[in-house]
Design a protein around this motif. Structure first.
Motif, mmCIF file in Angstrom:
data_model
loop_
_atom_site.group_PDB
_atom_site.id
_atom_site.type_symbol
_atom_site.label_atom_id
_atom_site.label_comp_id
_atom_site.label_asym_id
_atom_site.label_seq_id
_atom_site.Cartn_x
_atom_site.Cartn_y
_atom_site.Cartn_z
ATOM 1 N N GLU A 52 26.611 -5.402 63.839
ATOM 2 C CA GLU A 52 25.489 -4.459 63.872
ATOM 3 C C GLU A 52 25.016 -4.193 65.304
ATOM 4 O O GLU A 52 24.715 -3.048 65.655
ATOM 5 N N VAL A 53 24.962 -5.239 66.126
ATOM 6 C CA VAL A 53 24.547 -5.062 67.521
ATOM 7 C C VAL A 53 25.541 -4.152 68.241
ATOM 8 O O VAL A 53 25.156 -3.210 68.947
ATOM 9 N N LYS A 54 26.835 -4.398 68.057
ATOM 10 C CA LYS A 54 27.850 -3.584 68.740
ATOM 11 C C LYS A 54 27.836 -2.139 68.225
ATOM 12 O O LYS A 54 28.010 -1.212 69.009
ATOM 13 N N ALA A 55 27.580 -1.960 66.931
ATOM 14 C CA ALA A 55 27.478 -0.597 66.384
ATOM 15 C C ALA A 55 26.289 0.131 67.006
ATOM 16 O O ALA A 55 26.388 1.314 67.368
ATOM 17 N N ASP A 56 25.161 -0.560 67.144
ATOM 18 C CA ASP A 56 23.992 0.025 67.805
ATOM 19 C C ASP A 56 24.343 0.444 69.229
ATOM 20 O O ASP A 56 23.962 1.522 69.690
ATOM 21 N N MET A 57 25.066 -0.419 69.933
ATOM 22 C CA MET A 57 25.390 -0.150 71.330
ATOM 23 C C MET A 57 26.380 1.007 71.468
ATOM 24 O O MET A 57 26.368 1.721 72.465
ATOM 25 N N GLU A 58 27.229 1.204 70.463
ATOM 26 C CA GLU A 58 28.221 2.275 70.525
ATOM 27 C C GLU A 58 27.665 3.617 70.059
ATOM 28 O O GLU A 58 28.345 4.636 70.139
ATOM 29 N N SER A 59 26.413 3.627 69.588
ATOM 30 C CA SER A 59 25.794 4.900 69.212
ATOM 31 C C SER A 59 25.124 5.498 70.456
ATOM 32 O O SER A 59 25.096 4.885 71.511
ATOM 33 N N THR A 60 24.564 6.691 70.317
ATOM 34 C CA THR A 60 23.909 7.341 71.457
ATOM 35 C C THR A 60 22.412 7.047 71.508
ATOM 36 O O THR A 60 21.726 7.476 72.418
ATOM 37 N N ARG A 61 21.900 6.324 70.512
ATOM 38 C CA ARG A 61 20.484 5.960 70.457
ATOM 39 C C ARG A 61 20.265 4.617 71.133
ATOM 40 O O ARG A 61 21.024 3.679 70.890
ATOM 41 N N PRO A 62 19.234 4.456 71.937
ATOM 42 C CA PRO A 62 18.952 3.140 72.512
ATOM 43 C C PRO A 62 18.666 2.115 71.405
ATOM 44 O O PRO A 62 17.957 2.412 70.452
ATOM 45 N N MET A 63 19.255 0.938 71.539
ATOM 46 C CA MET A 63 19.090 -0.118 70.537
ATOM 47 C C MET A 63 17.731 -0.788 70.693
ATOM 48 O O MET A 63 17.284 -1.067 71.790
ATOM 49 N N ASP A 64 17.088 -1.042 69.567
ATOM 50 C CA ASP A 64 15.879 -1.856 69.493
ATOM 51 C C ASP A 64 16.106 -2.814 68.339
ATOM 52 O O ASP A 64 15.819 -2.491 67.189
ATOM 53 N N ARG A 65 16.660 -3.977 68.604
ATOM 54 C CA ARG A 65 17.028 -4.898 67.531
ATOM 55 C C ARG A 65 16.415 -6.271 67.764
ATOM 56 O O ARG A 65 16.431 -6.799 68.857
ATOM 57 N N LEU A 66 15.875 -6.835 66.690
ATOM 58 C CA LEU A 66 15.312 -8.176 66.715
ATOM 59 C C LEU A 66 16.291 -9.095 65.992
ATOM 60 O O LEU A 66 16.658 -8.855 64.846
ATOM 61 N N LEU A 67 16.713 -10.149 66.672
ATOM 62 C CA LEU A 67 17.638 -11.124 66.113
ATOM 63 C C LEU A 67 16.866 -12.414 65.882
ATOM 64 O O LEU A 67 16.297 -12.974 66.820
ATOM 65 N N VAL A 68 16.830 -12.865 64.634
ATOM 66 C CA VAL A 68 16.037 -14.038 64.277
ATOM 67 C C VAL A 68 16.957 -15.109 63.702
ATOM 68 O O VAL A 68 17.844 -14.814 62.908
ATOM 69 N N GLY A 69 16.727 -16.355 64.097
ATOM 70 C CA GLY A 69 17.492 -17.474 63.546
ATOM 71 C C GLY A 69 16.984 -18.775 64.124
ATOM 72 O O GLY A 69 16.398 -18.801 65.203
#
Length: 193
Positions: A52-69
């Protein structure tokens, strides 16, 4: 003051929502080599988060992702992979951590994981001398440093990047809203993890 800050945040998020940037490159052979060299087998959640992170990065939209664990669940490995992808795309990475000890810990982890690749990392915290910090600042502006790991020092006005592409914020809850938003405002099209 709270009302004014809220308006600033709403404006920033609205601008980020419509912003675009060139996508990061698809996985390279080096990306696959890095990921396969991980000493542990990825958990299903790690695989999903990485994808999911890599898909976000390969899109044209800036990524805003929270990773929790929880501690030990592989969040840092996902951050290393994302940072590597950004560097493969010719962009710089800022890793913001709340303490100098964590900065040194992450620096060791990133350097160990990326040792087989021509990637330059640096640390910015109070443990570095004024001369070391000045050299890092110059090299950041000239794009000679690919990944910088640091404390609140990275939020100082004298920190300028040649081409910041990804901001990784560790232990987000330990930073104030102003700290995080200051970093996001460095570049509207910057990915944030």
């Amino acid at each position: 003051a709270i009302h004014e800050m809220t308006l600033e945040l709403l404006d920033l998020y609205a601008r980020r929502k419509v912003a675009s940037r060139p996508p990061h490159v698809p996985d390279t052979p080096w990306q696959r080599q890095l990921e396969s060299s991980f000493l542990f087998e990825d958990t299903p959640d790690q695989r999903r988060a990485t994808t999911e992170v890599k898909a976000d990065m390969e899109s044209t939209r800036p990524m805003d992702r929270l990773l929790v664990g929880d501690v030990g669940y592989g969040k840092t490995e996902i951050a290393v992979r994302a940072a590597f992808k950004a560097v493969q795309s010719g962009r710089q990475v800022a890793v913001l951590v709340p303490t100098t000890i964590l900065a040194d810990q992450h620096a060791r982890t990133f350097e160990e994981r990326l040792a087989d690749f021509p990637i330059r990392t640096a640390v910015m915290s109070r443990f570095q001398s004024q001369r070391e910090q000045a050299q890092t600042l110059t090299e950041l502006a000239e794009k000679k440093v690919d990944i910088v790991i640091g404390t609140h020092r990275l939020l100082s006005p004298d920190v300028n990047f040649g081409d910041l592409g990804l901001i990784i914020v560790d232990e987000e809850h330990r930073f104030g809203v102003k700290h995080k938003e200051r970093l996001k405002q460095l570049k509207l099209e910057t990915d944030v993890l």
